[in-house]
Scaffold this active site. Sequence first.
Site, PDB file in Angstrom:
ATOM      1  N   TYR A   1     -18.934 -22.873 -11.793  1.00 27.66           N
ATOM      2  CA  TYR A   1     -19.430 -22.842 -13.175  1.00 27.66           C
ATOM      3  C   TYR A   1     -19.917 -24.229 -13.588  1.00 27.66           C
ATOM      4  O   TYR A   1     -21.026 -24.387 -14.117  1.00 27.66           O
ATOM      5  CB  TYR A   1     -18.321 -22.366 -14.113  1.00 27.66           C
ATOM      6  CG  TYR A   1     -18.773 -22.174 -15.542  1.00 27.66           C
ATOM      7  CD1 TYR A   1     -19.404 -20.996 -15.936  1.00 27.66           C
ATOM      8  CD2 TYR A   1     -18.557 -23.156 -16.503  1.00 27.66           C
ATOM      9  CE1 TYR A   1     -19.818 -20.815 -17.245  1.00 27.66           C
ATOM     10  CE2 TYR A   1     -18.966 -22.991 -17.813  1.00 27.66           C
ATOM     11  CZ  TYR A   1     -19.597 -21.810 -18.185  1.00 27.66           C
ATOM     12  OH  TYR A   1     -20.007 -21.637 -19.491  1.00 27.66           O
TER      13      TYR A   1
ATOM     14  N   SER B   1     -23.102 -26.465 -20.965  1.00 29.03           N
ATOM     15  CA  SER B   1     -21.660 -26.521 -21.218  1.00 29.03           C
ATOM     16  C   SER B   1     -21.175 -27.946 -20.986  1.00 29.03           C
ATOM     17  O   SER B   1     -21.743 -28.684 -20.163  1.00 29.03           O
ATOM     18  CB  SER B   1     -20.926 -25.568 -20.277  1.00 29.03           C
ATOM     19  OG  SER B   1     -19.530 -25.788 -20.307  1.00 29.03           O
TER      20      SER B   1
END
Length: 258
Positions: A161, A148
């Site tokens: 995250y 990501s």
Amino acid sequence: MDPRRWRLDGQLALVTGGSAGIGRAIARELLGFGADVLLAARDAAGLDAARTELLEDFPEREVQCFAADVGIEEQRRELLDWVEDFGEGLHVLVNNAGMNIGKASTDYGDAEWREIFEVNLFSAFELSRYLHPLLTRHAASSIVNVGSVSGLTHVRTGAPYGMSKAALHQLTRNLAVEWAGDGIRVNAVAPWYIRTRRTSGKLADPDYLDEVLLRTPMGRVGEPEEVAAAVAFLCLPAAGYVTGECIAVDGGFLRYGF
């Protein structure tokens, strides 16, 4: 030009988180290049629906499913046993499974942030290690980790995250070097906002969507198929000299300046 460089005929690929969104799009892309695909995800009903849809479009290919939560060690082992039963080894592993709980750093309970790491990072590390013997049965094989942009810069996902994705990118680099001699290439992709069920809630807020688009030079949200295309490229023989790379699929987000 040898057309086989752009094909995956005769190859077997495992895609985690393959029941919907980016994972299902990756499975479809790999099938289109000629691979047979094994799908794993927590959602058994979603897996069945994905398999039915994919076989309708690719009736000549093999699509098999296994319901497992790769964030749980015991179920990772069960998934390994299932893949081993195919007896062909494995050509491609796509570590796509992921999850998030977005909060301020001081608001996470221990179980919450640890679950993010189990699903996003530890599952990829463990599955890559477990499947290493199957991947080395072939002269050339490939692992692609779905990371990501949050692992490369700050975005509003919450710290765990971003931490888990940054570590996943570093895992990619380490394994690429360590396993190059085993014939295993290891790469990653780093998406920005992609139009999936997981992002639909936030993107439904017009003010938030406007902020996202203002930070995206291409002025739009990405599609799962665009991530899948990058993943598939990294699996192809044509990418045979590419390893340790992380390709951003972000519409220019990471390159945005003033």
